[in-house]
Write a protein that holds these residues in place. Structure first.
Motif, PDB file in Angstrom:
ATOM      1  N   SER A 184      26.226 -46.289  52.473  1.00 30.34           N
ATOM      2  CA  SER A 184      25.127 -46.217  53.813  1.00 30.34           C
ATOM      3  C   SER A 184      25.612 -46.388  55.164  1.00 30.34           C
ATOM      4  CB  SER A 184      23.905 -46.671  53.842  1.00 30.34           C
ATOM      5  OG  SER A 184      23.917 -47.903  53.274  1.00 30.34           O
ATOM      6  N   LYS A 185      27.574 -46.779  55.129  1.00 31.41           N
ATOM      7  CA  LYS A 185      27.948 -47.187  56.253  1.00 31.41           C
ATOM      8  C   LYS A 185      28.714 -45.904  57.507  1.00 31.41           C
ATOM      9  CE  LYS A 185      28.974 -51.318  54.027  1.00 31.41           C
ATOM     10  NZ  LYS A 185      30.456 -51.970  53.599  1.00 31.41           N
ATOM     11  N   LEU A 186      28.045 -44.468  56.859  1.00 27.57           N
ATOM     12  CA  LEU A 186      28.581 -43.769  57.486  1.00 27.57           C
ATOM     13  C   LEU A 186      27.351 -43.154  58.880  1.00 27.57           C
ATOM     14  CD1 LEU A 186      29.795 -41.346  55.104  1.00 27.57           C
ATOM     15  CD2 LEU A 186      31.611 -42.747  56.311  1.00 27.57           C
ATOM     16  N   ASN A 212      26.358 -40.201  59.502  1.00 30.83           N
ATOM     17  CA  ASN A 212      25.211 -39.094  59.990  1.00 30.83           C
ATOM     18  C   ASN A 212      25.561 -38.466  58.582  1.00 30.83           C
ATOM     19  OD1 ASN A 212      25.127 -38.623  62.118  1.00 30.83           O
ATOM     20  ND2 ASN A 212      27.686 -38.176  62.884  1.00 30.83           N
ATOM     21  N   SER A 213      25.696 -39.691  57.376  1.00 31.47           N
ATOM     22  CA  SER A 213      25.107 -39.653  56.264  1.00 31.47           C
ATOM     23  C   SER A 213      25.937 -40.814  55.193  1.00 31.47           C
ATOM     24  CB  SER A 213      26.307 -38.005  55.682  1.00 31.47           C
ATOM     25  OG  SER A 213      27.688 -38.783  55.800  1.00 31.47           O
ATOM     26  N   VAL A 214      25.580 -40.421  53.808  1.00 30.15           N
ATOM     27  CA  VAL A 214      25.417 -40.975  52.782  1.00 30.15           C
ATOM     28  C   VAL A 214      26.368 -40.850  51.583  1.00 30.15           C
ATOM     29  CG1 VAL A 214      23.495 -42.705  52.944  1.00 30.15           C
ATOM     30  CG2 VAL A 214      23.467 -40.737  51.631  1.00 30.15           C
ATOM     31  N   VAL A 215      27.430 -41.736  50.812  1.00 27.42           N
ATOM     32  CA  VAL A 215      28.177 -41.563  49.643  1.00 27.42           C
ATOM     33  C   VAL A 215      26.915 -42.104  48.516  1.00 27.42           C
ATOM     34  CG1 VAL A 215      29.849 -42.413  48.401  1.00 27.42           C
ATOM     35  CG2 VAL A 215      29.765 -42.168  50.411  1.00 27.42           C
ATOM     36  N   VAL A 216      27.213 -40.520  47.832  1.00 31.87           N
ATOM     37  CA  VAL A 216      26.123 -41.059  46.469  1.00 31.87           C
ATOM     38  C   VAL A 216      26.578 -40.604  45.093  1.00 31.87           C
ATOM     39  CG1 VAL A 216      23.950 -39.460  45.179  1.00 31.87           C
ATOM     40  CG2 VAL A 216      24.360 -39.666  48.269  1.00 31.87           C
ATOM     41  N   ASP A 217      26.315 -41.796  44.689  1.00 27.27           N
ATOM     42  CA  ASP A 217      27.356 -41.301  43.211  1.00 27.27           C
ATOM     43  C   ASP A 217      26.257 -40.443  41.782  1.00 27.27           C
ATOM     44  OD1 ASP A 217      27.795 -41.534  40.306  1.00 27.27           O
ATOM     45  OD2 ASP A 217      28.646 -43.887  40.354  1.00 27.27           O
ATOM     46  N   MET A 218      26.917 -39.368  41.667  1.00 29.19           N
ATOM     47  CA  MET A 218      25.805 -38.611  40.985  1.00 29.19           C
ATOM     48  C   MET A 218      25.517 -38.810  39.130  1.00 29.19           C
ATOM     49  SD  MET A 218      26.372 -34.771  42.705  1.00 29.19           S
ATOM     50  CE  MET A 218      27.972 -35.320  42.545  1.00 29.19           C
ATOM     51  N   THR A 219      26.694 -39.559  38.899  1.00 29.61           N
ATOM     52  CA  THR A 219      26.536 -40.027  37.417  1.00 29.61           C
ATOM     53  C   THR A 219      25.382 -40.693  36.647  1.00 29.61           C
ATOM     54  OG1 THR A 219      28.163 -42.083  37.694  1.00 29.61           O
ATOM     55  CG2 THR A 219      28.319 -40.737  37.636  1.00 29.61           C
ATOM     56  N   LYS A 232      31.245 -38.063  42.538  1.00 29.39           N
ATOM     57  CA  LYS A 232      30.444 -38.445  43.997  1.00 29.39           C
ATOM     58  C   LYS A 232      30.289 -37.283  45.284  1.00 29.39           C
ATOM     59  CE  LYS A 232      31.303 -43.627  43.778  1.00 29.39           C
ATOM     60  NZ  LYS A 232      31.547 -44.596  44.351  1.00 29.39           N
ATOM     61  N   THR A 233      29.766 -38.111  46.324  1.00 32.14           N
ATOM     62  CA  THR A 233      29.874 -36.346  46.971  1.00 32.14           C
ATOM     63  C   THR A 233      29.361 -37.515  48.640  1.00 32.14           C
ATOM     64  OG1 THR A 233      28.964 -34.426  47.554  1.00 32.14           O
ATOM     65  CG2 THR A 233      27.417 -35.577  46.936  1.00 32.14           C
ATOM     66  N   VAL A 234      28.935 -36.491  49.094  1.00 32.41           N
ATOM     67  CA  VAL A 234      28.859 -37.553  50.810  1.00 32.41           C
ATOM     68  C   VAL A 234      27.975 -36.533  50.935  1.00 32.41           C
ATOM     69  CG1 VAL A 234      28.992 -37.661  53.334  1.00 32.41           C
ATOM     70  CG2 VAL A 234      31.454 -37.586  51.083  1.00 32.41           C
ATOM     71  N   VAL A 235      26.561 -36.792  52.052  1.00 32.36           N
ATOM     72  CA  VAL A 235      24.783 -35.498  51.750  1.00 32.36           C
ATOM     73  C   VAL A 235      24.770 -36.764  52.971  1.00 32.36           C
ATOM     74  CG1 VAL A 235      23.189 -35.451  51.098  1.00 32.36           C
ATOM     75  CG2 VAL A 235      24.243 -35.608  49.378  1.00 32.36           C
ATOM     76  N   ALA A 236      24.400 -35.153  53.799  1.00 29.40           N
ATOM     77  CA  ALA A 236      23.853 -35.293  55.807  1.00 29.40           C
ATOM     78  C   ALA A 236      22.481 -36.220  55.223  1.00 29.40           C
ATOM     79  CB  ALA A 236      24.166 -34.460  56.401  1.00 29.40           C
ATOM     80  N   HIS A 237      22.125 -37.311  56.389  1.00 28.63           N
ATOM     81  CA  HIS A 237      20.504 -37.518  56.486  1.00 28.63           C
ATOM     82  C   HIS A 237      20.008 -36.618  56.138  1.00 28.63           C
ATOM     83  CE1 HIS A 237      21.979 -41.687  56.872  1.00 28.63           C
ATOM     84  NE2 HIS A 237      22.765 -41.380  57.761  1.00 28.63           N
ATOM     85  N   THR A 238      20.157 -35.301  57.192  1.00 30.99           N
ATOM     86  CA  THR A 238      19.150 -34.597  57.715  1.00 30.99           C
ATOM     87  C   THR A 238      18.977 -33.873  56.046  1.00 30.99           C
ATOM     88  OG1 THR A 238      21.002 -32.797  58.017  1.00 30.99           O
ATOM     89  CG2 THR A 238      19.373 -33.869  59.277  1.00 30.99           C
ATOM     90  N   LYS A 239      19.756 -33.900  55.122  1.00 34.50           N
ATOM     91  CA  LYS A 239      19.900 -32.948  53.509  1.00 34.50           C
ATOM     92  C   LYS A 239      19.224 -34.040  52.533  1.00 34.50           C
ATOM     93  CE  LYS A 239      21.604 -29.149  56.035  1.00 34.50           C
ATOM     94  NZ  LYS A 239      20.968 -28.468  56.250  1.00 34.50           N
ATOM     95  N   TYR A 240      18.879 -35.016  52.312  1.00 37.17           N
ATOM     96  CA  TYR A 240      18.210 -35.621  51.762  1.00 37.17           C
ATOM     97  C   TYR A 240      16.818 -36.017  51.261  1.00 37.17           C
ATOM     98  CZ  TYR A 240      19.650 -40.008  53.009  1.00 37.17           C
ATOM     99  OH  TYR A 240      19.470 -41.322  54.114  1.00 37.17           O
TER     100      TYR A 240
END
Length: 98
Positions: A57-59, A61-68, A82-90
């Protein structure tokens, strides 16, 4: 003179693009509403409802997420674990246990 005008036009275009990309005050996410490492979030991607655990969560405007962590991750044929998701999108499904 032409080079100077082109340079000004490029600077103006870059400034306008940056302003267009910045979220308006109402769309900015409060620090306490942002996901942190270990939180489970849900989000939409390519018409699918996905979830994952935040690994970074160090970015800004976004977070890195492990979808497994999804039970059906392998059946979904996603390109990446893994993917990157903007704070406004989750939305936060569950805060990490402290």
């Amino acid at each position: 003179m032409a080079d100077e005008n082109m340079s000004k036009d490029l600077i103006n275009a870059a400034f306008e693009k940056k302003n267009a990309e910045e979220p308006v005050e109402d769309e900015k996410i409060k620090e306490e509403d942002k996901a942190t490492e270990g939180d489970i979030i849900t989000f939409q991607r390519d018409g699918q409802q996905l979830e994952g655990i935040v690994t970074s969560s160090k970015l800004e405007n976004s977070v890195v997420v492990d979808m497994t962590i999804m039970d059906d991750f392998n059946e979904r044929n996603l390109d990446f674990e893994k993917t990157v998701v903007a704070h406004t999108k989750y939305s936060i499904k569950k805060r990490r246990d402290v």
